[in-house]
Design a protein around this motif. Structure first.
Motif, PDB file in Angstrom:
ATOM      1  N   GLY A   1     -12.878  19.010 -18.568  1.00 21.32           N
ATOM      2  CA  GLY A   1     -12.678  18.007 -19.909  1.00 21.32           C
ATOM      3  C   GLY A   1     -12.022  18.935 -20.928  1.00 21.32           C
ATOM      4  N   VAL A   2     -12.076  17.885 -22.178  1.00 26.49           N
ATOM      5  CA  VAL A   2     -11.306  18.426 -23.382  1.00 26.49           C
ATOM      6  C   VAL A   2     -12.313  17.963 -24.416  1.00 26.49           C
ATOM      7  CG1 VAL A   2      -9.511  18.293 -24.958  1.00 26.49           C
ATOM      8  CG2 VAL A   2      -9.146  18.139 -22.516  1.00 26.49           C
TER       9      VAL A   2
ATOM     10  N   ARG B   1     -13.940  13.743 -20.235  1.00 25.06           N
ATOM     11  CA  ARG B   1     -13.919  14.515 -19.147  1.00 25.06           C
ATOM     12  C   ARG B   1     -13.538  13.606 -17.739  1.00 25.06           C
ATOM     13  NH1 ARG B   1     -19.915  16.428 -20.368  1.00 25.06           N
ATOM     14  NH2 ARG B   1     -19.651  17.393 -22.460  1.00 25.06           N
ATOM     15  N   GLY B   2     -13.418  14.448 -16.725  1.00 25.25           N
ATOM     16  CA  GLY B   2     -13.021  13.744 -15.461  1.00 25.25           C
ATOM     17  C   GLY B   2     -12.911  14.725 -14.329  1.00 25.25           C
ATOM     18  N   VAL B   3     -12.838  14.275 -13.055  1.00 20.71           N
ATOM     19  CA  VAL B   3     -12.583  15.281 -12.229  1.00 20.71           C
ATOM     20  C   VAL B   3     -11.207  15.703 -12.191  1.00 20.71           C
ATOM     21  CG1 VAL B   3     -12.334  15.438  -9.550  1.00 20.71           C
ATOM     22  CG2 VAL B   3     -13.885  13.986 -10.466  1.00 20.71           C
TER      23      VAL B   3
ATOM     24  N   VAL C   1     -11.133  23.041 -26.755  1.00 24.21           N
ATOM     25  CA  VAL C   1     -12.100  23.660 -25.728  1.00 24.21           C
ATOM     26  C   VAL C   1     -11.958  22.975 -24.502  1.00 24.21           C
ATOM     27  CG1 VAL C   1     -14.297  24.644 -25.227  1.00 24.21           C
ATOM     28  CG2 VAL C   1     -13.569  24.467 -27.572  1.00 24.21           C
ATOM     29  N   ILE C   2     -11.550  23.706 -23.595  1.00 21.85           N
ATOM     30  CA  ILE C   2     -11.445  23.036 -22.132  1.00 21.85           C
ATOM     31  C   ILE C   2     -13.015  23.301 -21.414  1.00 21.85           C
ATOM     32  CG2 ILE C   2     -10.204  23.160 -19.719  1.00 21.85           C
ATOM     33  CD1 ILE C   2      -8.378  22.321 -22.078  1.00 21.85           C
ATOM     34  N   THR C   3     -13.677  22.344 -21.193  1.00 19.14           N
ATOM     35  CA  THR C   3     -14.955  22.567 -20.684  1.00 19.14           C
ATOM     36  C   THR C   3     -15.551  21.161 -20.482  1.00 19.14           C
ATOM     37  OG1 THR C   3     -17.247  22.997 -21.189  1.00 19.14           O
ATOM     38  CG2 THR C   3     -16.005  22.100 -23.113  1.00 19.14           C
ATOM     39  N   ALA C   4     -16.273  21.130 -19.154  1.00 18.27           N
ATOM     40  CA  ALA C   4     -16.926  20.057 -18.887  1.00 18.27           C
ATOM     41  C   ALA C   4     -18.408  20.308 -19.253  1.00 18.27           C
ATOM     42  CB  ALA C   4     -16.755  19.496 -17.432  1.00 18.27           C
TER      43      ALA C   4
END
Length: 454
Positions: A102-103, A10-12, A90-93
């Motif tokens: 995130g990924v 994850r990150g900004v 999954v694209i999620t944070a």
């Protein structure tokens, strides 16, 4: 691992987690998996479509066909992976603030990848050894409809709908503008509950509250419970793999108390549960009373999943596992954290007696948590070194499985770096609230002073 932490990477968004980086991750995953098809899902975050597009391009460039299943809770994406027998990106944070994304990588069995599998993908990523298909063998991309509905249908089949419907419950629901906004209201209504909602419109800016379901973000839910005379309040994080509860009086239920109550209902003597190193004494007491076993891992779903798989491979039964943040596993259903399913299991208990009574036996401990941000590796290392020195000078029993946990007998305190954010987290628990506060503040001051001097 350098890239993947306790729950993906994850990150900004557009700063640390760029489309170019996500494309590289997808190419590495496509290469390591060698699958003919891979699905891509996302939560409601504003940058989700942009990053899902990057992941789709990366996969297609390796010759992999792509199923775009859209906005769906992470456990819904895991359902699709298991049903179709294909991996999912999954694209999620999850619970992180709106600016993050995130990924998360899920295997063809619907389970988050084990550490060894993540390391394989990371090796390809860091070596830049992803394979690229010829132009006329690149993957095809298709939009898949109806996955959310199929996921809700699976939940309805797995839950004890008759018990819940007969109780005529009113549920106050706060999906926090996340992916659960598109599935949980429907699910609980079809279980026979009267459902009232707040923050239930999907919105990647999260205007009503931040995605993390902690008390400071959930005041509206407590008010909604009281205003509607609801039997229980339920809150999700951004990707709805967690569930946090409020009782019928609109009072927040500590996640560790909910986990203990659910474990007491699930566990039998000789069985095993798995939790993280910041486990509450509440769960320890339940396990001891029942005669079950407790296994501890480093914090994070990946670590818990890996240990559950190891135990089950040795024919040990693990009916429930998880952490006090609302992320709970019921492995006989699926080895994934599922906020909606966890809530349904809690509703089965509420159908018998009020939520406040369910968790009353687990109200004896007070919990304190602090977060300290850092801006550089030097600050982070200085804080961790300070925690280590503090631990070595203490007379308490030391556990270094994940950070530094000091057990004092009547209380414990833990310092560890977050696996998903630039934070050092400090946790403390004791029967006496003052004792927990003192332990946490003492360690906090030690770590904060080290940061200031870094």
């Amino acid at each position: 691992m350098q890239v993947f932490g306790s729950s993906g990477t994850r990150g900004v968004a557009n700063e640390e987690l760029t489309p170019a980086f996500v494309l590289r991750v997808a190419k590495a995953a496509g290469t390591a998996w060698g699958a003919d098809r891979v699905a891509i899902a996302r939560d409601t975050r504003y940058t989700g479509r942009m990053l899902a597009d990057a992941a789709s391009s990366g996969l297609a460039s390796t010759g992999t066909d792509v199923d775009r299943i859209g906005v769906i809770p992470t456990p819904g994406a895991q359902f699709y992976a298991e049903r179709e027998g294909i991996p999912v990106i999954v694209i999620t944070a999850s619970h992180n603030p709106p600016q993050y994304n995130g990924v998360k990588l899920v295997g063809r069995d619907g389970i988050e990848l084990a550490v060894s599998d993540l390391e394989d993908i990371e090796d390809v990523l860091l070596a830049e050894s992803a394979t690229v298909a010829p132009w006329d063998e690149t993957g095809r991309v298709q939009e898949i409809e109806g996955v959310r509905r199929a996921y809700v249908d699976e939940l309805l089949e797995a839950a004890d709908g008759e018990t819940i419907a007969d109780a005529n419950l009113t549920v106050a629901l706060d999906p926090g503008h996340g992916a659960g906004s598109l599935t949980s209201p429907e699910f609980f209504r079809e279980l026979g509950c009267r459902v009232v909602t707040v923050n239930s419109q999907p919105d990647g800016h999260f205007p009503g509250r931040d995605p993390e379901p902690v008390p400071d973000n959930l005041e509206d839910l407590g008010q909604l419970v009281r205003a509607t005379d609801a039997d229980v309040g339920i809150a999700h994080d951004g990707d709805a793999d967690r569930a946090i509860f409020y009782d019928e009086n609109g009072e927040y239920i500590v996640g560790d108390a909910a986990l203990a109550a659910l474990a007491a209902a699930e566990l039998e003597a000789g069985e095993t549960t798995v939790s993280a190193v910041n486990v509450s004494q509440r769960l320890v007491d339940v396990v001891t009373e029942i005669g079950a076993d407790l296994e501890l891992t480093p914090i994070g779903s990946t670590n818990i999943i890996t240990r559950i798989e190891e135990l089950e491979a040795n024919d040990e039964r693990v009916p429930i596992a998880g952490e006090g943040n609302g992320g709970i596993f019921f492995p006989s259903f699926r080895l994934s954290r599922d906020g909606a399913f966890t809530a349904a299991r809690f509703l089965e208990l509420v159908a018998d007696r009020p939520a406040s009574e369910i968790v009353a036996p687990y109200d004896d401990y007070a919990n304190v948590r602090f977060n300290i941000e850092y801006e550089s590796t030097a600050e982070r290392d200085a804080m961790i070194d300070a925690a280590a020195n503090h631990a070595q000078e203490s007379d308490a029993e030391l556990n270094t499985r994940d950070g530094y946990r000091l057990d004092h007998g009547d209380a414990w305190v833990l310092a560890r770096p977050s696996g998903t954010e630039p934070l050092v987290r400090i946790y403390a628990e004791a029967r006496d609230a003052t004792r927990a506060q003192e332990l946490a503040e003492e360690l906090y001051e030690t770590v904060a002073d080290a940061k200031a001097d870094a």
